[in-house]
Design a protein around this motif. Structure first.
Motif, short mmCIF file in Angstrom:
data_model
loop_
_atom_site.label_atom_id
_atom_site.label_comp_id
_atom_site.label_asym_id
_atom_site.label_seq_id
_atom_site.Cartn_x
_atom_site.Cartn_y
_atom_site.Cartn_z
N PRO A 13 0.83 -1.32 0.03
CA PRO A 13 -0.02 0.04 -0.09
C PRO A 13 0.91 1.19 0.01
N VAL A 14 0.43 2.14 -0.74
CA VAL A 14 1.27 3.56 -1.09
C VAL A 14 1.24 4.21 0.12
N ASN A 15 0.24 4.10 1.17
CA ASN A 15 0.30 4.74 2.42
C ASN A 15 1.46 4.61 3.35
N TYR A 16 2.04 3.33 3.37
CA TYR A 16 3.40 2.88 4.13
C TYR A 16 4.46 3.89 3.35
N ILE A 17 4.67 3.70 2.11
CA ILE A 17 5.61 4.33 1.42
C ILE A 17 5.54 5.90 1.75
N ARG A 18 4.51 6.69 1.53
CA ARG A 18 4.26 7.82 1.56
C ARG A 18 4.60 8.36 3.25
N TRP A 19 4.05 7.52 3.98
CA TRP A 19 4.26 7.72 5.41
C TRP A 19 5.71 7.96 5.92
N LEU A 20 6.66 6.60 5.41
CA LEU A 20 7.80 6.67 5.77
C LEU A 20 8.77 7.88 5.00
N LYS A 21 8.50 8.20 3.87
CA LYS A 21 9.40 9.24 3.33
C LYS A 21 9.09 10.49 3.93
N LEU A 22 7.79 10.81 4.34
CA LEU A 22 7.48 12.11 5.11
C LEU A 22 8.32 12.02 6.24
N ALA A 23 8.42 10.88 6.89
CA ALA A 23 9.51 10.90 8.10
C ALA A 23 11.06 10.83 7.95
N GLY A 24 11.51 10.94 6.76
CA GLY A 24 12.68 11.20 6.25
C GLY A 24 13.40 9.50 6.17
N ILE A 25 12.53 8.69 5.92
CA ILE A 25 13.00 7.26 5.78
C ILE A 25 12.96 6.66 4.59
N GLN A 26 13.99 6.10 4.00
CA GLN A 26 13.88 5.47 2.59
C GLN A 26 13.16 3.93 2.77
N PRO A 27 11.98 3.75 2.40
CA PRO A 27 11.41 2.66 2.41
C PRO A 27 11.73 1.58 1.25
N ILE A 28 12.18 0.21 1.62
CA ILE A 28 12.68 -0.81 0.76
C ILE A 28 11.50 -1.77 0.79
#
Length: 166
Positions: A13-28
């Motif tokens: 789900p795109v929500n996880y990716i967006r949420w992590l990026k907003l926190a400055g975390i690179q999602p893999i």
């Protein structure tokens, strides 16, 4: 910081990716056994929401539905190979981590399905019909709503039954 997001095959789900990026975390994104090397290189793991954990993994019968054995085994392998890393389990992910640490899961009906709850003075979204039953050794239940453990912690592991990404 890089965090492996474990999710259903080809469906993160795109929500996880967006949420992590907003926190400055690179999602893999990790959804296949071929992604395990990428997860090992990450600083932490996020076990996302989804279907139910197969009851085989916690010694019960007739608990849940919508099983994904591939994902259960993938998550177990990732958990075992990265046990010392920081982990966040959301909904199904919280149940998975709890089960991998020796806890169990129970059916709870519809009281927490598609509803909002107050959690630390904020509204949080719940979308689950199962929850942690027996909390694994070493975890502390930080927040309980009714009979549902909504948040539990142990060292560098955080389990939340609600969906902060929503």
């Amino acid at each position: 910081m890089r965090v492996a997001v474990i999710c259903k095959r080809d469906c993160c789900p795109v929500n996880y990716i967006r949420w992590l990026k907003l926190a400055g975390i690179q999602p893999i994104v990790v959804s296949r056994f071929g992604d395990i090397k990428r997860a090992i290189a990450c600083d932490g793991l996020l076990f996302s929401g989804g279907g139910d954990v197969k009851p085989y993994f916690f010694g019960k019968k007739n608990v849940g539905n919508d099983f994904d054995l591939y994902r259960d085994v993938l998550e177990l392998v990732l958990f075992k190979q990265n046990e010392k890393k920081a982990m966040l389990g959301i909904c199904r992910g919280a149940q998975s981590i709890n089960v991998f640490c020796g806890g169990t899961v129970k059916d709870i009906g519809e009281a927490h399905f598609n509803v909002f709850h107050l959690f630390n003075c904020e509204k949080v979204f719940s979308l689950h019909h199962q929850a942690i039953d027996k909390l694994a050794a070493g975890f502390f239940a930080d927040k309980v709503i009714g009979s549902v453990i909504e948040e539990a912690t142990r060292e560098n592991k955080i389990l939340v039954q609600f969906h902060p990404e929503r």
